[in-house]
Enzyme design. Structure first.
Site, PDB file in Angstrom:
ATOM      1  N   GLU A 168       0.805  -1.217   0.000  1.00  0.00           N
ATOM      2  CA  GLU A 168       0.000   0.000   0.000  1.00  0.00           C
ATOM      3  C   GLU A 168       0.842   1.272   0.000  1.00  0.00           C
ATOM      4  O   GLU A 168       0.794   2.060   0.964  1.00  0.00           O
ATOM      5  CB  GLU A 168      -0.962  -0.006   1.195  1.00  0.00           C
ATOM      6  N   GLU A 352      -5.396  -8.651   0.953  1.00  0.00           N
ATOM      7  CA  GLU A 352      -6.020  -8.340   2.252  1.00  0.00           C
ATOM      8  C   GLU A 352      -7.501  -8.094   2.043  1.00  0.00           C
ATOM      9  O   GLU A 352      -7.900  -7.424   1.085  1.00  0.00           O
ATOM     10  CB  GLU A 352      -5.450  -7.055   2.894  1.00  0.00           C
TER      11      GLU A 352
HETATM   12  O1  IFM Z   1      -4.133  -3.064   9.273  1.00  0.00           O
HETATM   13  C1  IFM Z   1      -4.080  -2.560   7.980  1.00  0.00           C
HETATM   14  C2  IFM Z   1      -2.910  -3.129   7.227  1.00  0.00           C
HETATM   15  O2  IFM Z   1      -1.708  -2.869   7.867  1.00  0.00           O
HETATM   16  C3  IFM Z   1      -2.826  -2.538   5.842  1.00  0.00           C
HETATM   17  N1  IFM Z   1      -4.086  -2.643   5.159  1.00  0.00           N
HETATM   18  C4  IFM Z   1      -5.262  -2.222   5.856  1.00  0.00           C
HETATM   19  C5  IFM Z   1      -5.342  -2.882   7.214  1.00  0.00           C
HETATM   20  C6  IFM Z   1      -6.626  -2.439   7.958  1.00  0.00           C
HETATM   21  O3  IFM Z   1      -6.628  -1.066   8.106  1.00  0.00           O
END
Ligand code: IFM
Length: 445
Positions: A168, A352
């Protein structure tokens, strides 16, 4: 999920994900040096309740117990990140053998049990010694990252099935340098754009090292993308959506896939155009084996005064997650389809997906039915994307454990396993049981 669902095929990778700073703790153990998040947590008012990552889930010490949970779920893969400030401990590039040994033990454990390691090299924990020299505003940080990637991939090579360079980069650049809510906490659009370029350059410089040292591993990058929808069906809000998508998505995607930055974004912010040196864009678009998509919600966007020209409206529905994010699984299908429609898009993973909920242990049980429904709906959305022709290779639930949710501290729980931060006891939630059941159904088909 249909019995003939493509998600149930054995080639489709199911996994769970974590990140080093969010779970490891042990912030000054075995030679680890501070990261920008250790510094940020010490600044008053930055993190809810003044929480920090010094203990987190104690995973540095409890890693074996945690990997046993992964094994017990029956998933194919475990996505975790390596802590740069453990591995390279000073500006001269000193390599910390204790850190290499620590991660090697975990890789051995996973490989011996047939669980595929998906490793992220940078999940936001920049060594503080690099921040002291300008952090992501300093081009040298990109070269330091390539060196770190070289060290890690020389050590682990193909023991790692899949390397993601960055997690990210939008968050590192925009939350860190524009919105001031992540480390290092700046509010400066010009800096956000320059940081974005240096992050992408870091990715581009690392790619050849990873390919040389781990020829069998997949190499890619992980992007967080939330599709934008207009708050009202007005031309102004539709235009605002286009601006939001260009700045939040295309500023990262287009350089990776086409080697250019989106002109309308640069034209809108002529003072923020990053310094790009000859050859940078060729490195950045050097080709990916995969893109990982981190998907949580969509953005509802409206036109706004000010230089951005758009604003993301807080979600007002009653079905929001504990983060206040709308539950909107259709956005996952749409985003996967959008990515896949690009002629140069490589195979995709959902790296994710998950939600924060107000989980409570009652009589030793955490009945997180809302998370079970969330995951189910998003798996169905992933299935829809595949049915429409998207080359989606896998899905990782965020997260294995409740953990340190950055500026939100420990209040927001995303885990499949509940963590009692006092006793460090892990308790499977109903969502962990549901995933385990799905994995067993798939195995026994
Ligand atoms: O916890 C975070 C993660 O570190 C990166 N993506 C989003 C998740 C939830 O906010």
């Amino acid at each position: 999920m249909q019995p003939d669902s493509p998600l149930l095929k054995k080639e489709f990778i199911f996994g769970v994900a974590t990140a080093a700073f969010q779970i490891e703790g042990a912030s000054d153990v075995d030679g680890r040096v501070p990261s920008i998040w250790d510094t940020f947590c010490k600044e008053p008012g930055r993190v809810a309740n003044g929480d920090d990552g010094s203990r987190a889930c104690d995973n540095y010490f409890l890693w074996e117990e945690d990997l046993a949970l992964v094994q017990d779920l029956g998933v194919d893969a475990y996505r975790f990140s390596i802590a740069w400030p453990r591995v390279i401990t000073d500006t001269r590039g000193a390599i910390n053998q204790a850190a290499i040994d620590h991660y090697r033990r975990q890789l051995n454990y996973l490989n011996e049990r047939g669980i595929k390691p998906y490793v992220t090299l940078y999940h936001w924990d920049l060594p503080q010694y690099l921040q002291d020299r300008g952090g992501w505003l300093n081009r040298e940080t990109a070269y330091a990252f390539a060196y770190y990637a070289d060290v890690v991939s020389r050590a682990f090579g193909d023991q790692v099935v899949s390397y993601s360079t960055l997690n990210e980069p939008w968050c590192s650049a925009f939350l860190g340098y524009l919105h001031g809510i992540h480390a290092p906490g700046e509010r400066n659009r010009k800096h956000a754009y320059q940081a974005a370029h240096h992050l992408l350059l870091a990715h581009g410089l690392a790619l050849p090292k990873l390919r040389a040292n781990a020829p069998l591993a997949e190499v890619g990058i992980v992007l967080n993308i939330s599709p934008s929808d207009p708050i009202e069906n007005s031309l102004a809000d539709q235009n605002a959506c286009a601006l939001a998508d260009m700045e939040n998505r295309d500023l990262f995607l287009q350089p990776l896939l086409e080697g250019t930055y989106p002109e309308p974004v640069l034209n809108r912010h002529p003072d923020c155009v990053p310094l790009v040196l000859p050859g940078d864009m060729v490195l950045i678009q050097a080709g990916l084996d995969f893109i990982g998509l981190n998907y949580y919600t969509r953005n509802q966007v409206k036109a706004a005064d000010g230089s951005a020209g758009y604003e993301v409206s807080p979600y007002r529905g009653t079905d929001a997650t504990a983060m206040g994010w709308e539950i909107y699984p259709q956005g996952l299908t749409r985003t996967l389809q959008h990515l896949a429609s690009h002629p140069r898009c490589p195979p995709l993973y959902v790296t994710e997906n998950g939600m924060a909920a107000d989980d409570q242990i009652r009589n030793g049980v955490v009945d997180d039915a809302v998370r079970v429904a969330y995951l189910q709906a998003h798996l169905n959305a992933a299935e829809d994307a595949i049915a429409s022709g998207v080359d989606l290779r896998g899905y990782f639930a965020w997260s294995l454990l409740d953990n340190f949710e950055w500026a939100e501290g420990y209040d927001k729980r995303f885990g499949l396993f509940h963590v009692d931060y006092m006793s460090q006891q892990r308790t499977p939630k109903a969502s962990a049981q549901a995933l385990k059941q799905l994995m067993s159904l798939r195995r026994n088909r």
